[in-house]
Design a protein around this motif. Structure first.
Motif, mmCIF file in Angstrom:
data_model
loop_
_atom_site.group_PDB
_atom_site.id
_atom_site.type_symbol
_atom_site.label_atom_id
_atom_site.label_comp_id
_atom_site.label_asym_id
_atom_site.label_seq_id
_atom_site.Cartn_x
_atom_site.Cartn_y
_atom_site.Cartn_z
ATOM 1 N N LEU A 258 0.838 -1.204 0.000
ATOM 2 C CA LEU A 258 0.000 0.000 0.000
ATOM 3 C C LEU A 258 0.874 1.257 0.000
ATOM 4 O O LEU A 258 0.514 2.284 -0.590
ATOM 5 C CB LEU A 258 -0.940 0.010 1.211
ATOM 6 C CG LEU A 258 -1.909 -1.171 1.334
ATOM 7 C CD1 LEU A 258 -2.834 -0.994 2.523
ATOM 8 C CD2 LEU A 258 -2.738 -1.320 0.063
ATOM 9 N N GLN B 216 -6.666 -8.079 -5.804
ATOM 10 C CA GLN B 216 -5.680 -7.127 -5.276
ATOM 11 C C GLN B 216 -4.353 -7.772 -4.874
ATOM 12 O O GLN B 216 -3.306 -7.140 -4.969
ATOM 13 C CB GLN B 216 -6.279 -6.367 -4.089
ATOM 14 C CG GLN B 216 -7.412 -5.428 -4.483
ATOM 15 C CD GLN B 216 -6.941 -4.281 -5.371
ATOM 16 O OE1 GLN B 216 -6.238 -3.388 -4.938
ATOM 17 N NE2 GLN B 216 -7.339 -4.308 -6.642
ATOM 18 N N THR B 217 -4.404 -9.036 -4.443
ATOM 19 C CA THR B 217 -3.160 -9.730 -4.075
ATOM 20 C C THR B 217 -2.305 -9.958 -5.315
ATOM 21 O O THR B 217 -1.089 -9.726 -5.301
ATOM 22 C CB THR B 217 -3.484 -11.087 -3.400
ATOM 23 O OG1 THR B 217 -4.514 -10.877 -2.436
ATOM 24 C CG2 THR B 217 -2.279 -11.687 -2.742
ATOM 25 N N GLU C 205 -5.564 4.050 1.370
ATOM 26 C CA GLU C 205 -5.483 2.666 0.887
ATOM 27 C C GLU C 205 -5.865 1.663 1.968
ATOM 28 O O GLU C 205 -6.487 0.638 1.664
ATOM 29 C CB GLU C 205 -4.064 2.370 0.363
ATOM 30 C CG GLU C 205 -3.701 3.070 -0.924
ATOM 31 C CD GLU C 205 -4.636 2.751 -2.083
ATOM 32 O OE1 GLU C 205 -5.210 1.655 -2.116
ATOM 33 O OE2 GLU C 205 -4.805 3.623 -2.953
ATOM 34 N N ILE C 206 -5.500 1.946 3.235
ATOM 35 C CA ILE C 206 -5.900 1.053 4.338
ATOM 36 C C ILE C 206 -7.427 1.041 4.448
ATOM 37 O O ILE C 206 -8.056 -0.007 4.599
ATOM 38 C CB ILE C 206 -5.230 1.481 5.671
ATOM 39 C CG1 ILE C 206 -3.729 1.188 5.617
ATOM 40 C CG2 ILE C 206 -5.867 0.783 6.858
ATOM 41 C CD1 ILE C 206 -2.927 1.752 6.768
ATOM 42 N N ARG D 35 -8.937 -0.934 1.620
ATOM 43 C CA ARG D 35 -8.827 -2.380 1.854
ATOM 44 C C ARG D 35 -9.921 -2.830 2.814
ATOM 45 O O ARG D 35 -10.568 -3.855 2.612
ATOM 46 C CB ARG D 35 -7.434 -2.700 2.423
ATOM 47 C CG ARG D 35 -7.163 -4.168 2.563
ATOM 48 C CD ARG D 35 -5.760 -4.450 3.005
ATOM 49 N NE ARG D 35 -4.841 -4.527 1.873
ATOM 50 C CZ ARG D 35 -3.540 -4.785 2.004
ATOM 51 N NH1 ARG D 35 -3.014 -4.946 3.194
ATOM 52 N NH2 ARG D 35 -2.770 -4.847 0.937
ATOM 53 N N ARG D 36 -10.161 -2.021 3.858
ATOM 54 C CA ARG D 36 -11.226 -2.354 4.815
ATOM 55 C C ARG D 36 -12.593 -2.339 4.124
ATOM 56 O O ARG D 36 -13.453 -3.162 4.409
ATOM 57 C CB ARG D 36 -11.240 -1.327 5.963
ATOM 58 C CG ARG D 36 -10.240 -1.640 7.037
ATOM 59 C CD ARG D 36 -10.480 -0.745 8.228
ATOM 60 N NE ARG D 36 -9.332 -0.696 9.085
ATOM 61 C CZ ARG D 36 -9.105 0.253 9.966
ATOM 62 N NH1 ARG D 36 -9.945 1.279 10.058
ATOM 63 N NH2 ARG D 36 -8.049 0.226 10.718
ATOM 64 N N ARG E 72 -13.216 -3.006 0.965
ATOM 65 C CA ARG E 72 -13.353 -4.223 0.149
ATOM 66 C C ARG E 72 -13.704 -5.427 1.032
ATOM 67 O O ARG E 72 -14.584 -6.218 0.699
ATOM 68 C CB ARG E 72 -12.054 -4.500 -0.617
ATOM 69 C CG ARG E 72 -11.940 -3.729 -1.926
ATOM 70 C CD ARG E 72 -10.803 -4.252 -2.767
ATOM 71 N NE ARG E 72 -9.512 -4.104 -2.101
ATOM 72 C CZ ARG E 72 -8.795 -2.984 -2.107
ATOM 73 N NH1 ARG E 72 -9.230 -1.931 -2.758
ATOM 74 N NH2 ARG E 72 -7.637 -2.922 -1.478
ATOM 75 N N ASN E 73 -13.019 -5.522 2.205
ATOM 76 C CA ASN E 73 -13.287 -6.643 3.108
ATOM 77 C C ASN E 73 -14.718 -6.598 3.644
ATOM 78 O O ASN E 73 -15.405 -7.609 3.707
ATOM 79 C CB ASN E 73 -12.292 -6.643 4.276
ATOM 80 C CG ASN E 73 -10.888 -6.983 3.812
ATOM 81 O OD1 ASN E 73 -10.709 -7.513 2.718
ATOM 82 N ND2 ASN E 73 -9.891 -6.651 4.612
#
Lengths: 74, 232
Positions: B77, B138-139, B213-214, B217-218, B220-221
């Motif tokens: 990130l 994303q991975t 970005e953090i 990511r949250r 998306r989760n």
């Protein structure tokens, strides 16, 4: 001393270089700030949505669940 | 997140203050160069942007290597957040270099080693950002982008050392640890302040970008979890 310095024949080059630099830096700053704000708002909305779904009030029907539904009603 | 939230306003404040001081010094106080006249003032935005275009890429490459080897969750990130700022600095270096080149060299562009390496560096930044957006998972995107970033390091190194490797039209470095090699103090000191301003700008927007970005990511989760709950 004048407000803006006079650079004679180099003035168009100097001012356009500084102007374009300012435009790129300010544009990027605004874009990143707006993106960060949008992400923060979306996350807050989703967390609130999840909290409502996992809260005991919505999980177990009863007087408290009815009260929660009433609070959410428009 | 809490620590970065505390540092962020100070980084913005520092960047603004350094830009204010640096611009005043560069545009009003610094004398015209005896050969290039007032045209040399372009140096105060061109040199920091060019130096940071390579510097930001070095940070991005280090973060990418960390992501590839140690799989640290924030390193990819960090690399991703570096890219737009680095691309902007590279674009500024190319544009201001072109504007400076016209009155000094008589041409907006020459296929000189330094200029060409810098242009390729911009393509690597753009390719890196495009790769992140092109891959759905994303991975996989993080891994592919990290590999691309490592490959692009060659271009960053070429951009930095091209003036030493080849006899180029571009002048050698304006800043050096050796006092005899760098420009006169009348230009050196405002140049240092402008360098500081660009560094502070980078730090501020890197922190802001990583925080964003953090959160992304949250998001998306959480969306995934909510979709699974709705499907169950």
């Amino acid at each position: 001393m004048s407000l803006l310095p006079v650079y004679d024949k180099y003035a168009p080059y100097v001012w356009s270089a500084y102007g374009l630099t300012a435009l790129i830096l300010i544009g990027l700053a605004l874009w990143l700030a707006l993106e960060a704000r949008r992400a923060a708002r979306t996350l807050a909305e989703l967390e609130a949505k999840q909290a409502r779904k996992t809260s005991p009030a919505s999980a177990a029907p009863g007087p408290s669940a009815s009260a929660a539904r009433l609070r959410e009603a428009p | 997140m809490r620590v970065s939230g505390l540092i962020l306003p100070w980084a913005f404040l520092l960047a603004t203050a350094l830009f204010a001081v640096g611009l005043y010094w560069a545009l009003w106080v610094a004398p015209p160069d005896f050969r290039q006249g007032d045209g040399a003032r372009i140096m105060f935005v061109h040199v920091p942007a060019a130096a940071l275009s390579i510097g930001v890429y070095a940070v991005m490459a280090a973060a990418s290597v960390t992501a590839l080897i140690w799989r640290h969750p924030v390193s990819d990130l960090t690399a991703k957040s570096c890219a737009p700022v680095g691309a902007a600095f590279t674009l500024i270096a190319l544009i201001t270099g072109s504007i400076w080149g016209k009155p000094m060299w008589g041409a907006w562009w020459v296929w000189d080693a330094r200029l060409t390496a810098e242009l390729i560096l911009l393509f690597f930044y753009l390719g890196y950002m495009a790769l992140w957006n092109a891959v759905e998972d994303q991975t996989t995107a993080a891994r592919a982008a990290a590999i691309l970033c490592c490959v692009g390091s060659v271009s960053a190194l070429l951009s930095k050392y091209s003036v030493n490797f080849w006899n180029t039209l571009h002048q050698p470095a304006s800043l050096s640890v050796d006092k005899a090699e760098h420009v006169h103090d009348a230009f050196y000191l405002p140049l240092l302040v402008m360098m500081g301003a660009f560094y502070a700008y980078f730090m501020a927007f890197l922190l802001l970008g990583v925080r964003k970005e953090i959160r992304a990511r949250r998001i998306r989760n959480l969306r995934g979890a909510l979709a699974r709950e709705a499907g169950a």
